[in-house]
Scaffold this active site. Sequence first.
Site, PDB file in Angstrom:
ATOM      1  N   GLY D  55     -18.161   7.240  15.507  1.00 50.20           N
ATOM      2  CA  GLY D  55     -19.257   6.727  14.691  1.00 50.20           C
ATOM      3  C   GLY D  55     -19.057   6.990  13.213  1.00 50.20           C
ATOM      4  O   GLY D  55     -18.641   8.082  12.831  1.00 50.20           O
ATOM      5  N   ASN D  78     -21.414  16.870  25.706  1.00 49.91           N
ATOM      6  CA  ASN D  78     -21.061  17.062  24.311  1.00 49.91           C
ATOM      7  C   ASN D  78     -22.282  16.891  23.434  1.00 49.91           C
ATOM      8  O   ASN D  78     -23.197  16.120  23.747  1.00 49.91           O
ATOM      9  CB  ASN D  78     -19.941  16.115  23.869  1.00 49.91           C
ATOM     10  CG  ASN D  78     -20.460  14.807  23.316  1.00 49.91           C
ATOM     11  OD1 ASN D  78     -20.900  14.719  22.166  1.00 49.91           O
ATOM     12  ND2 ASN D  78     -20.462  13.770  24.144  1.00 49.91           N
ATOM     13  N   ILE D  80     -21.667  16.784  19.779  1.00 48.48           N
ATOM     14  CA  ILE D  80     -20.941  16.820  18.511  1.00 48.48           C
ATOM     15  C   ILE D  80     -21.917  16.534  17.371  1.00 48.48           C
ATOM     16  O   ILE D  80     -21.812  17.142  16.308  1.00 48.48           O
ATOM     17  CB  ILE D  80     -19.794  15.773  18.505  1.00 48.48           C
ATOM     18  CG1 ILE D  80     -18.884  15.914  19.733  1.00 48.48           C
ATOM     19  CG2 ILE D  80     -18.997  15.847  17.193  1.00 48.48           C
ATOM     20  CD1 ILE D  80     -18.124  17.196  19.869  1.00 48.48           C
ATOM     21  N   ASN D 135     -24.224   1.977  17.444  1.00 47.85           N
ATOM     22  CA  ASN D 135     -24.569   3.060  18.356  1.00 47.85           C
ATOM     23  C   ASN D 135     -26.048   3.395  18.220  1.00 47.85           C
ATOM     24  O   ASN D 135     -26.446   4.138  17.329  1.00 47.85           O
ATOM     25  CB  ASN D 135     -23.694   4.270  18.027  1.00 47.85           C
ATOM     26  CG  ASN D 135     -24.049   5.491  18.855  1.00 47.85           C
ATOM     27  OD1 ASN D 135     -24.913   5.436  19.726  1.00 47.85           O
ATOM     28  ND2 ASN D 135     -23.378   6.591  18.582  1.00 47.85           N
ATOM     29  N   CYS D 138     -26.951   7.516  20.827  1.00 50.02           N
ATOM     30  CA  CYS D 138     -26.425   8.883  20.810  1.00 50.02           C
ATOM     31  C   CYS D 138     -27.564   9.854  21.082  1.00 50.02           C
ATOM     32  O   CYS D 138     -28.558   9.877  20.358  1.00 50.02           O
ATOM     33  CB  CYS D 138     -25.789   9.230  19.468  1.00 50.02           C
ATOM     34  SG  CYS D 138     -25.193  10.942  19.456  1.00 50.02           S
ATOM     35  N   LYS D 173     -24.470  -0.854  21.477  1.00 54.78           N
ATOM     36  CA  LYS D 173     -24.124   0.144  22.497  1.00 54.78           C
ATOM     37  C   LYS D 173     -25.387   0.759  23.073  1.00 54.78           C
ATOM     38  O   LYS D 173     -26.182   1.384  22.373  1.00 54.78           O
ATOM     39  CB  LYS D 173     -23.235   1.238  21.902  1.00 54.78           C
ATOM     40  CG  LYS D 173     -22.802   2.248  22.955  1.00 54.78           C
ATOM     41  CD  LYS D 173     -21.537   2.962  22.569  1.00 54.78           C
ATOM     42  CE  LYS D 173     -21.136   3.954  23.636  1.00 54.78           C
ATOM     43  NZ  LYS D 173     -19.976   4.753  23.198  1.00 54.78           N
ATOM     44  N   ILE D 199     -21.808   2.557  29.355  1.00 55.78           N
ATOM     45  CA  ILE D 199     -22.948   3.363  28.954  1.00 55.78           C
ATOM     46  C   ILE D 199     -22.519   4.428  27.945  1.00 55.78           C
ATOM     47  O   ILE D 199     -21.406   4.905  27.981  1.00 55.78           O
ATOM     48  CB  ILE D 199     -23.636   4.049  30.167  1.00 55.78           C
ATOM     49  CG1 ILE D 199     -22.682   4.997  30.912  1.00 55.78           C
ATOM     50  CG2 ILE D 199     -24.183   3.023  31.129  1.00 55.78           C
ATOM     51  CD1 ILE D 199     -23.332   5.813  32.034  1.00 55.78           C
ATOM     52  N   GLY D 251     -17.711   4.736  31.115  1.00 55.50           N
ATOM     53  CA  GLY D 251     -18.401   5.857  31.769  1.00 55.50           C
ATOM     54  C   GLY D 251     -17.541   6.384  32.895  1.00 55.50           C
ATOM     55  O   GLY D 251     -17.602   5.881  34.009  1.00 55.50           O
TER      56      GLY D 251
HETATM   57  C1  FMN Z   1     -16.925  14.140  22.603  1.00 54.80           C
HETATM   58  C2  FMN Z   1     -17.611  12.799  22.649  1.00 54.80           C
HETATM   59  C3  FMN Z   1     -17.999  12.173  21.472  1.00 54.80           C
HETATM   60  C4  FMN Z   1     -18.634  10.931  21.480  1.00 54.80           C
HETATM   61  N1  FMN Z   1     -18.997  10.340  20.311  1.00 54.80           N
HETATM   62  C5  FMN Z   1     -19.549   9.100  20.323  1.00 54.80           C
HETATM   63  C6  FMN Z   1     -19.821   8.381  19.110  1.00 54.80           C
HETATM   64  O1  FMN Z   1     -19.551   8.862  18.020  1.00 54.80           O
HETATM   65  N2  FMN Z   1     -20.405   7.156  19.189  1.00 54.80           N
HETATM   66  C7  FMN Z   1     -20.702   6.586  20.408  1.00 54.80           C
HETATM   67  O2  FMN Z   1     -21.229   5.484  20.442  1.00 54.80           O
HETATM   68  N3  FMN Z   1     -20.425   7.216  21.567  1.00 54.80           N
HETATM   69  C8  FMN Z   1     -19.855   8.457  21.561  1.00 54.80           C
HETATM   70  N4  FMN Z   1     -19.541   9.073  22.753  1.00 54.80           N
HETATM   71  C9  FMN Z   1     -19.818   8.386  24.025  1.00 54.80           C
HETATM   72  C10 FMN Z   1     -18.573   7.694  24.562  1.00 54.80           C
HETATM   73  O3  FMN Z   1     -18.131   6.703  23.673  1.00 54.80           O
HETATM   74  C11 FMN Z   1     -18.843   7.059  25.934  1.00 54.80           C
HETATM   75  O4  FMN Z   1     -19.887   6.119  25.814  1.00 54.80           O
HETATM   76  C12 FMN Z   1     -19.233   8.067  26.977  1.00 54.80           C
HETATM   77  O5  FMN Z   1     -18.542   9.280  26.788  1.00 54.80           O
HETATM   78  C13 FMN Z   1     -18.995   7.590  28.404  1.00 54.80           C
HETATM   79  O6  FMN Z   1     -17.650   7.322  28.659  1.00 54.80           O
HETATM   80  P1  FMN Z   1     -16.628   8.390  29.311  1.00 54.80           P
HETATM   81  O7  FMN Z   1     -17.312   8.956  30.514  1.00 54.80           O
HETATM   82  O8  FMN Z   1     -15.406   7.617  29.636  1.00 54.80           O
HETATM   83  O9  FMN Z   1     -16.390   9.443  28.282  1.00 54.80           O
HETATM   84  C14 FMN Z   1     -18.900  10.306  22.729  1.00 54.80           C
HETATM   85  C15 FMN Z   1     -18.495  10.930  23.920  1.00 54.80           C
HETATM   86  C16 FMN Z   1     -17.853  12.154  23.903  1.00 54.80           C
HETATM   87  C17 FMN Z   1     -17.443  12.779  25.204  1.00 54.80           C
END
Ligand code: FMN
Lengths: 255, 255, 311, 311
Positions: D55, D78, D80, D135, D138, D173, D199, D251
């Site tokens: 982001g 997370n 962050i 986004n 979040c 998103k 998601i 996801g």
């Molecule tokens: C450490 C971390 C940081 C993330 N930062 C963002 C972000 O900055 N913007 C966003 O839209 N989603 C963020 N996400 C969400 C991911 O893009 C994704 O939607 C979510 O983790 C589900 O996918 P996954 O299970 O494959 O990780 C973050 C996820 C993680 C684990």
Amino acid sequence: MSLADKIRLKIRQQDRLEDGVYDLWIEAKDMAATAGPGQFISLYCNDGGRLLPRPISICEIDKKEGLIRLVYRVIGKGTDEISRFRSGDYIECMGPLGNGFSLEDKKALIIGGGIGIPPLLELAKQLKCEKDIVLGYRDLTFLDKDFESYGNVYLSTEDGSVGTKGNVIDAIIEHGLTADIIYACGPTPMLRGVKEYAKSIGATAQLSLEERMACGIGACLACVCQSKDLDHHTNVNNKRICKEGPVFYADDIIL
Amino acid sequence: MSLADKIRLKIRQQDRLEDGVYDLWIEAKDMAATAGPGQFISLYCNDGGRLLPRPISICEIDKKEGLIRLVYRVIGKGTDEISRFRSGDYIECMGPLGNGFSLEDKKALIIGGGIGIPPLLELAKQLKCEKDIVLGYRDLTFLDKDFESYGNVYLSTEDGSVGTKGNVIDAIIEHGLTADIIYACGPTPMLRGVKEYAKSIGATAQLSLEERMACGIGACLACVCQSKDLDHHTNVNNKRICKEGPVFYADDIIL
Amino acid sequence: MNNKDKNIKKINMEVDIGGIRFKNPVTTASGTFGSGMEYSDYVDLSSLGAVTTKGVSTNPWPGNPTPRVAETYGGMLNAIGLQNPGIDVFLQRDLPFLKSYDTKIIVNVVGKTAEEYCEVVERLSESEVDMLEINISCPNVKEGGIAFGQDPIRVEAITSQVRKYSKKPIIIKLSPNVTDIGEIARAAEAGGADAISLINTLTGMKIDIERRDFLLANKIGGLSGPAIKPIAVRMVYQAACAVKIPIIGMGGIMNGEDALEFIMAGATMVAVGTANFINPRATKEVMDGIEAYMVRNNIGDIKELIGCVGK
Amino acid sequence: MNNKDKNIKKINMEVDIGGIRFKNPVTTASGTFGSGMEYSDYVDLSSLGAVTTKGVSTNPWPGNPTPRVAETYGGMLNAIGLQNPGIDVFLQRDLPFLKSYDTKIIVNVVGKTAEEYCEVVERLSESEVDMLEINISCPNVKEGGIAFGQDPIRVEAITSQVRKYSKKPIIIKLSPNVTDIGEIARAAEAGGADAISLINTLTGMKIDIERRDFLLANKIGGLSGPAIKPIAVRMVYQAACAVKIPIIGMGGIMNGEDALEFIMAGATMVAVGTANFINPRATKEVMDGIEAYMVRNNIGDIKELIGCVGK
Ligand SMILES: Cc1cc2nc3c(=O)[nH]c(=O)nc-3n(C[C@H](O)[C@H](O)[C@H](O)COP(=O)(O)O)c2cc1C
Ligand SMILES: Cc1cc2nc3c(=O)[nH]c(=O)nc-3n(C[C@H](O)[C@H](O)[C@H](O)COP(=O)(O)OP(=O)(O)OC[C@H]3O[C@@H](n4cnc5c(N)ncnc54)[C@H](O)[C@@H]3O)c2cc1C
Ligand SMILES: Cc1cc2nc3c(=O)[nH]c(=O)nc-3n(C[C@H](O)[C@H](O)[C@H](O)COP(=O)(O)OP(=O)(O)OC[C@H]3O[C@@H](n4cnc5c(N)ncnc54)[C@H](O)[C@@H]3O)c2cc1C
Ligand SMILES: Cc1cc2nc3c(=O)[nH]c(=O)nc-3n(C[C@H](O)[C@H](O)[C@H](O)COP(=O)(O)O)c2cc1C
Ligand code: FES
Ligand code: FES
């Protein structure tokens, strides 16, 4: 720079040092060739329920045999799983990661607390200058014998069973130790004490920090510590422990 | 009744029978003492990502040595994991589960299709009456030699490479086999054919069914098949394959 | 008090919900323990705080076609569809069985219409069960179930309706498939619930890529098991912040440590579900794990831990 | 066509979203891949369908205090808190880096207010990025983020607002922390979204029972990883039933088989997130796995698989 790839490596040997502390030798030729003291390795569990890495510092490097030594304490289910591996088993590893200590040719004080002691062994080995080594434990000691050939070793225990009763700073004061540079690893309160002590004697200090990690390579921003100045990469007052660290100059960070 | 507890059992031996089919002997004294043909065992994976049991039928029971034999095909990640176990390793098991075949002293026809063949071996061994055995495969055969000492064995393969070209019913018709009772295990379409054939020759039939399971002991109601009559336990037209089954009289169920 | 005194001090695991006293805070999650019969070989039912039964309806329900379960990473999907033998068989067979143990009996109640819920509640009210858990959160049935549980207005309405028919304390079982669990919890409280339980399963899907079809005959199913625990703990915490009535927490509890997360988040009791399938003695291990933690940390009364997080 | 012809037939993995052509359907999940730099040692970024960045906001954001991550069963939490260097650094450093590869660039956009979203969108519109992912989901920030994403009226409003400022196609998103994902998806479509992605993480919590405190400094965090896959697949399927615009599914994708579930459920593209942390070459394995499946099953064009489930 050689790539810290994720690979399955063979375990040469694993022993128990003391209750809950394990001593693991991994056959890691490529890592041993490039690794330096203070760098760490991400270990991965076999159990699919546990996905994140367990970062463990490099304790010793045997370039000739191509071995890496890790010494760690079992504190949860992941380290417990790893402690059950036997010689001949394979373990998923990624490393060496992080920056490691910068070896400076100045009178050195090496200070380790508890499970922060292992990363200092390879450092003590590689530091060729004059040095004192202070190791602090709760009660039972480990690895202290390994340090003896590399410098004067002073011990502290909380219960006073060995060495100075108290913490590492108590031992330092008791023995009147000084230095131009301090290298330290241990719990945060100890590092705070070391930072203060370094300041009081006008020494620089390199501190090895810990934080929970996800990627281990600088991408996820999980493992930051606060930095005094704007960090070059993050453009905020945060430094990534897995990438810019785990070793920082005490003056650069806020503990 | 002795309890089908969940326990860690030692693997005596594991071999590959043919591509993807494995032959596993487990040291299971208590299970061997009480188990009967047609019962099954729930195997559990070590990988915490995979929590549900893998139900596998008992292929052979060695009461004297206290061993249970399982023969299974690798079809997914769980059976793949299990196929990597070696002698001396431990595996979590619960069993024996289910009812098993009722041994009747009548002229018998044993019909197995593909990976439905293994549970019939112990049955063939224990059935002391006159019997014919028909085993159907896609192409490569396995376990057929093991059946030879217990009855006349007839084979079918889809590609005609061994025995009758076609399925088990084709083999039965080719050889003009009849019986008063049929015991069968195999894919559902085969079981439908067997049920029909049994009806046409006026024989009773015991069929061993499969369904995805969770508890394996009758509590979760995952593994039902449809029953002709209201089931005593469920009070609906559903029977639990793990508990009232996996073996049912063909007339009692709707396939 | 010296250390010796501390250690011999009796640990109190008793909790109260709706005026009922449970000998310990561990019960079973509805639908994962039948009516206790199958697990009575593995666990002494009298040792449990309560047995919570599979959903019971007015008439027998056959449930959904198979496959009804699918394994997922660290969890499972189920679409049993509330198969149950109906209230008559429950009262004649299962209740006497359960009454032969020294434990409390919580009966999970399902219906296709508000009237059906009320009918089951009314009849159970006349029986020897201890509490009723109203399942307005099953994602696997076309009528009833979750349809009542996702809208605060309907939650309050059905709660106050069943409340009228019940002489027993009422637990409303909430669905996690909602935007704001606090709002739903408040609706149940406003409707007169004596307690709430959560979470029921999260709606999920698995696709069999070889057949290119839904793995479950019902297309969707309810996700349970350790995979969902962080969501469940969060929702228990949020619900505990939103209402004053006690909470029964569940979702992925495998051991005492998991249970303690729920208790610290605000649950007065916890329920063990999917874990029973993986370890038929899971309930006992959860109880033992809680007790061991209390001994280790010198906690005399479980109530000290309820909702203690961050305090 | 004989078997030989089938096998030499070229496999087409190209997909189109919002008029942009992607060489294959695999991108990275925002926040799990930085701006690609750290992973460029492991994966040839030019082989990816697109890189989706962390982001980006108007000003640098420091994010939340640590601990920011916690391991959970089959997943992770997370918090962050959207730490990012701000749009200036992004445009000066990260964008040129990404432009040196032959891949598409999707920039994830965050803001505390609608105005901030619009400002970032407007500035990125003037740059060489290919698409913007807004986004509004979040769970880890006090302002902005999920607050915009849980109410269909707000979703439609923010979508049509950013739409006005964007010359690039817009992906909205979505948050899974909602009762009815179909309704939210329709709101994004009504607001003028060119695509939706889902998601984002599910809100979760972990309690450190030894410290009796929240494990994450932020108390709550977003749950990701294979544990959540069944929920994600279900939501992608429901969203695909609700809208006509293309979907980017994510996801818990760990391998090609997982990705295929999303594609069959209706996703035109997929994003690999948490898997990168566990295997820095995960994106490549996902691409290879999809391709191997297509070869094995003689699928000439990935589009044959999009939304094919149950048909
Ligand atoms: C450490 C971390 C940081 C993330 N930062 C963002 C972000 O900055 N913007 C966003 O839209 N989603 C963020 N996400 C969400 C991911 O893009 C994704 O939607 C979510 O983790 C589900 O996918 P996954 O299970 O494959 O990780 C973050 C996820 C993680 C684990
Ligand atoms: C750079 C670095 C070097 C380290 N070197 C050593 C060493 O040489 N010897 C040693 O014994 N320990 C070391 N640690 C701490 C070690 O990583 C943890 O004790 C270990 O990860 C705990 O794993 P677990 O599965 O047993 O615990 P769990 O609590 O079950 O772990 C759950 C998750 O939290 C993470 N976690 C838990 N505690 C810590 C911690 N203190 N630091 C970082 N992550 C944590 C785990 O990695 C895992 O992802 C180091 C940590 C860092 C960051
Ligand atoms: C009573 C009974 C006896 C069986 N006996 C044998 C046997 O002797 N030899 C043999 O090779 N196979 C047998 N099976 C089938 C065997 O259980 C499955 O092939 C196996 O569970 C697949 O596991 P997996 O992890 O490899 O596949 P995956 O597809 O990864 O498994 C995922 C989940 O689905 C379940 N599952 C998948 N396929 C089946 C299936 N066909 N039946 C039931 N559950 C399934 C698994 O148990 C697991 O819970 C039997 C099944 C039942 C119900
Ligand atoms: C096979 C199965 C059947 C279930 N049946 C019911 C039910 O009848 N009534 C109900 O309220 N919940 C039912 N549930 C939901 C559980 O009671 C529980 O809320 C959920 O599984 C989360 O807990 P767990 O992760 O410990 O299993 C069922 C769950 C499973 C897995
Ligand atoms: S662990 Fe991901 S940035 Fe350090
Ligand atoms: S698997 Fe649970 S009832 Fe058969």
